[in-house]
Scaffold this motif. Structure first.
Motif, short mmCIF file in Angstrom:
data_model
loop_
_atom_site.label_atom_id
_atom_site.label_comp_id
_atom_site.label_asym_id
_atom_site.label_seq_id
_atom_site.Cartn_x
_atom_site.Cartn_y
_atom_site.Cartn_z
N ARG A 57 -15.58 -0.39 11.85
CA ARG A 57 -15.31 -1.81 12.17
C ARG A 57 -13.83 -2.02 12.49
NH1 ARG A 57 -17.05 -5.51 14.12
NH2 ARG A 57 -16.46 -7.15 12.68
N ILE A 58 -12.95 -1.35 11.75
CA ILE A 58 -11.52 -1.47 12.04
C ILE A 58 -11.26 -1.03 13.47
CG2 ILE A 58 -9.21 -0.60 11.51
CD1 ILE A 58 -10.10 -0.31 8.58
N TYR A 75 -7.23 11.51 -6.20
CA TYR A 75 -6.22 11.40 -7.24
C TYR A 75 -6.08 10.01 -7.84
CZ TYR A 75 -4.97 15.54 -4.60
OH TYR A 75 -5.03 16.73 -3.92
N TYR A 76 -6.37 8.99 -7.07
CA TYR A 76 -6.09 7.61 -7.48
C TYR A 76 -7.36 6.77 -7.45
CZ TYR A 76 -1.54 9.36 -5.98
OH TYR A 76 -0.42 10.13 -5.81
N PRO A 77 -7.37 5.65 -8.18
CA PRO A 77 -8.58 4.81 -8.20
C PRO A 77 -8.63 3.83 -7.03
CG PRO A 77 -6.99 3.91 -9.74
CD PRO A 77 -6.38 5.17 -9.17
N CYS A 78 -8.42 4.35 -5.82
CA CYS A 78 -8.48 3.45 -4.66
C CYS A 78 -8.80 4.23 -3.40
CB CYS A 78 -7.17 2.69 -4.48
SG CYS A 78 -5.82 3.66 -3.76
N ARG A 79 -9.29 3.51 -2.43
CA ARG A 79 -9.40 4.02 -1.06
C ARG A 79 -8.16 3.51 -0.34
NH1 ARG A 79 -14.40 6.13 -0.12
NH2 ARG A 79 -16.10 5.43 -1.46
N ASN A 80 -7.76 4.24 0.70
CA ASN A 80 -6.49 3.95 1.33
C ASN A 80 -6.59 4.28 2.82
OD1 ASN A 80 -3.82 4.13 2.25
ND2 ASN A 80 -3.08 5.07 0.37
N VAL A 81 -6.33 3.30 3.66
CA VAL A 81 -6.30 3.57 5.10
C VAL A 81 -5.01 2.99 5.68
CG1 VAL A 81 -7.64 1.50 5.74
CG2 VAL A 81 -7.56 3.46 7.29
N ALA A 97 2.84 0.88 10.37
CA ALA A 97 1.44 0.81 9.95
C ALA A 97 1.23 -0.32 8.97
CB ALA A 97 1.01 2.13 9.31
N VAL A 98 0.03 -0.88 9.01
CA VAL A 98 -0.42 -1.78 7.95
C VAL A 98 -1.30 -0.92 7.06
CG1 VAL A 98 -1.74 -3.84 7.39
CG2 VAL A 98 -0.33 -3.80 9.45
N VAL A 99 -1.02 -0.95 5.76
CA VAL A 99 -1.73 -0.11 4.81
C VAL A 99 -2.66 -0.98 3.97
CG1 VAL A 99 -1.48 1.57 2.94
CG2 VAL A 99 0.27 1.43 4.75
N LEU A 100 -3.91 -0.56 3.90
CA LEU A 100 -4.91 -1.26 3.08
C LEU A 100 -5.28 -0.35 1.92
CD1 LEU A 100 -7.04 -3.58 2.63
CD2 LEU A 100 -8.62 -2.11 3.90
N LEU A 101 -5.18 -0.88 0.71
CA LEU A 101 -5.62 -0.21 -0.50
C LEU A 101 -6.79 -0.99 -1.06
CD1 LEU A 101 -2.09 0.12 -2.18
CD2 LEU A 101 -3.25 1.83 -0.77
N VAL A 102 -7.88 -0.30 -1.41
CA VAL A 102 -9.07 -0.95 -1.96
C VAL A 102 -9.36 -0.30 -3.31
CG1 VAL A 102 -11.49 -1.53 -1.61
CG2 VAL A 102 -9.95 -1.40 0.36
N SER A 103 -9.28 -1.08 -4.37
CA SER A 103 -9.47 -0.56 -5.72
C SER A 103 -10.93 -0.26 -6.02
CB SER A 103 -8.95 -1.57 -6.75
OG SER A 103 -9.06 -1.05 -8.06
N HIS A 140 -2.07 -7.71 12.77
CA HIS A 140 -2.91 -6.63 12.26
C HIS A 140 -3.17 -6.77 10.76
CE1 HIS A 140 -1.56 -5.04 16.12
NE2 HIS A 140 -2.73 -4.43 16.13
N SER A 141 -2.21 -7.26 10.02
CA SER A 141 -2.44 -7.45 8.57
C SER A 141 -3.46 -8.57 8.34
CB SER A 141 -1.14 -7.74 7.82
OG SER A 141 -0.62 -9.00 8.16
N GLU A 142 -3.41 -9.62 9.14
CA GLU A 142 -4.40 -10.70 9.02
C GLU A 142 -5.79 -10.20 9.39
OE1 GLU A 142 -2.70 -13.75 11.48
OE2 GLU A 142 -1.42 -14.52 9.84
N GLN A 143 -5.89 -9.40 10.46
CA GLN A 143 -7.18 -8.86 10.86
C GLN A 143 -7.76 -7.93 9.79
OE1 GLN A 143 -5.88 -7.13 14.62
NE2 GLN A 143 -7.06 -8.66 15.76
N LEU A 144 -6.91 -7.08 9.23
CA LEU A 144 -7.35 -6.14 8.22
C LEU A 144 -7.76 -6.85 6.93
CD1 LEU A 144 -7.77 -3.12 8.03
CD2 LEU A 144 -5.40 -2.89 7.26
N ASP A 145 -7.02 -7.87 6.55
CA ASP A 145 -7.36 -8.67 5.37
C ASP A 145 -8.72 -9.34 5.56
OD1 ASP A 145 -7.09 -10.05 2.89
OD2 ASP A 145 -6.21 -11.77 3.94
N ALA A 146 -8.94 -9.94 6.72
CA ALA A 146 -10.22 -10.61 6.99
C ALA A 146 -11.38 -9.61 6.97
CB ALA A 146 -10.17 -11.34 8.33
#
Length: 191
Positions: A57-58, A75-81, A97-103, A140-146
């Motif tokens: 979708r991204i 290693y960490y409790p998150c997904r990261n793109v 880059a805009v970085v998205l972390l998902v816990s 891009h940060s607004e699009q990724l947040d949505a």
């Protein structure tokens, strides 16, 4: 807990991190909190179908952007793109880059902007922004947040919440007293 405050999240992370125990102490690895966190991380590694769909979708919503799905769950409790902006593809001398972390510890995500400049293979400048993102990152940060909210059902945590200290917990090599909620819920590897 749709829009949790720092106090609620501090209580949550204490379910997954033992307090007042150094991460190199054998008691840390054996603590029930560590076991619960590791169980969540391991379970998330097995559930990748929704994440792969989200990455697709991204690419549909942000054509021209490069994606790097970092293997953070190892290693960490998150997904990261990392979503590289069209003007700075992966491998270029300047990378934005805009970085998205998902816990995986709760239905939360974090976003930040990252800028790196290279001379050869060496990083000579590295900047991150959690608030007041430069103009080139905002769309891009607004699009990724949505997308994260609609596709994953997660809630974005604000910078003031993310940067709240959790003084009695150690995460990886972040010493007790320097740990923040972002380290506990996501990762200490922020670049």
């Amino acid at each position: 807990m749709s829009h949790p405050d720092a106090s609620e999240l501090s209580k949550l992370v204490r379910q997954f991190y033992p307090a007042s125990i150094a991460s190199h102490d054998p008691a840390y690895r054996g603590a029930i909190e560590t076991q619960w966190r590791e169980a969540r991380r391991m379970a998330a590694q097995q559930e990748s179908l929704a994440w792969r769909g989200f990455l697709q979708r991204i690419q549909e919503v942000m054509p021209g952007c490069g994606l790097w799905d970092q293997p953070s769950l190892l290693y960490y409790p998150c997904r990261n793109v990392r979503v590289y902006l069209p003007h700075s593809p992966m491998g270029s001398n300047t990378q934005d880059a805009v970085v998205l972390l998902v816990s995986v510890l709760g239905p939360f995500h974090a976003l930040y902007a990252s800028h790196q400049r290279y001379e050869g293979k060496r990083v000579v400048e590295s900047l991150t922004w959690f608030t007041q993102l430069p103009e080139r990152f905002i769309l891009h940060s607004e699009q990724l947040d949505a997308l994260a909210s609609s596709e994953l059902g997660s809630t974005r945590l604000t910078a003031d919440v993310l940067l709240t200290p959790v003084p009695d917990i150690q995460v990886e090599n972040v010493r007790a007293g320097e740990t923040k909620l972002i380290h506990c819920l996501f990762t200490s590897n922020l670049w």
